[in-house]
Design a protein around this motif. Sequence first.
Motif, short mmCIF file in Angstrom:
data_model
loop_
_atom_site.label_atom_id
_atom_site.label_comp_id
_atom_site.label_asym_id
_atom_site.label_seq_id
_atom_site.Cartn_x
_atom_site.Cartn_y
_atom_site.Cartn_z
N TYR A 33 0.87 -1.17 0.00
CA TYR A 33 0.00 0.00 0.00
C TYR A 33 0.91 1.23 0.00
O TYR A 33 1.45 1.60 1.04
CB TYR A 33 -0.90 0.00 1.23
CG TYR A 33 -1.77 -1.23 1.33
CD1 TYR A 33 -3.03 -1.26 0.72
CD2 TYR A 33 -1.35 -2.36 2.02
CE1 TYR A 33 -3.83 -2.39 0.80
CE2 TYR A 33 -2.14 -3.50 2.11
CZ TYR A 33 -3.38 -3.50 1.49
OH TYR A 33 -4.18 -4.63 1.57
N HIS A 34 1.11 1.82 -1.19
CA HIS A 34 2.08 2.92 -1.32
C HIS A 34 1.68 4.14 -0.50
O HIS A 34 2.53 4.78 0.11
CB HIS A 34 2.22 3.32 -2.80
CG HIS A 34 2.66 2.18 -3.67
ND1 HIS A 34 3.94 1.67 -3.64
CD2 HIS A 34 1.97 1.44 -4.57
CE1 HIS A 34 4.02 0.67 -4.50
NE2 HIS A 34 2.85 0.51 -5.07
N ASP A 35 0.40 4.48 -0.50
CA ASP A 35 -0.04 5.69 0.20
C ASP A 35 0.07 5.54 1.71
O ASP A 35 0.44 6.46 2.42
CB ASP A 35 -1.46 6.08 -0.22
CG ASP A 35 -2.46 4.96 -0.04
OD1 ASP A 35 -2.06 3.76 0.03
OD2 ASP A 35 -3.67 5.25 0.02
N ALA A 36 -0.22 4.36 2.23
CA ALA A 36 -0.15 4.13 3.68
C ALA A 36 1.23 3.64 4.12
O ALA A 36 1.50 3.55 5.32
CB ALA A 36 -1.21 3.10 4.09
N ARG A 37 2.07 3.29 3.16
CA ARG A 37 3.41 2.77 3.43
C ARG A 37 3.37 1.52 4.30
O ARG A 37 4.02 1.42 5.35
CB ARG A 37 4.30 3.84 4.05
CG ARG A 37 4.51 5.00 3.10
CD ARG A 37 5.43 6.02 3.65
NE ARG A 37 5.61 7.06 2.62
CZ ARG A 37 6.21 8.19 2.82
NH1 ARG A 37 6.69 8.48 3.99
NH2 ARG A 37 6.32 9.06 1.84
N LEU A 38 2.59 0.54 3.80
CA LEU A 38 2.44 -0.75 4.48
C LEU A 38 2.65 -1.86 3.47
O LEU A 38 2.39 -1.69 2.28
CB LEU A 38 1.04 -0.88 5.09
CG LEU A 38 0.61 0.19 6.09
CD1 LEU A 38 -0.86 0.01 6.45
CD2 LEU A 38 1.47 0.13 7.33
#
Length: 158
Positions: free
Chosen positions: A94-99
């Motif tokens: 998850y690029h936006d959440a950095r997960l």
Amino acid sequence: MIFPVRAHAGLDPRPGSFSGLMDLYERNYMLLRRLLPAMLPADARQVSQAAGALDLHLHVSERFRYTSELSLTYRFEHDDGQVLLEPDLHVRIYHDARLAEVMVARLRHAPPFRLGAAEEASELYARCRANRFLYKWLCYCTRQGHGFASATGAPHNS
């Protein structure tokens, strides 16, 4: 009089807790970014070679603006032509959440893990177990010197 503050059960960072799992997702994202600093396009395949280590195989199966899916594995080729992928981990980033979260884990000495396939009571435990394995494996691969080239083809070595 000072009263001790009790932590909310949902904020417990211990292994096996929801917050512990979220911490693993974040740590896995950071380690993946060390191995793969720039996300490759969909259907990209690369092999990382490090001295004295097994070749690490990467396949980016999906690439979207906010998420990507990839698989990481070692490939073992037998004399009869069969190929064994071990471990075989499919990870969603998850690029936006950095997960980074393990979606599917096939490990020889453990039952297969597929997100959503376990009973609700054991789902958290199964997710923690699969993501803890990813965390330890990524640490190991990083220490060995593995890294993947960026989308421009420049090799990455940490």
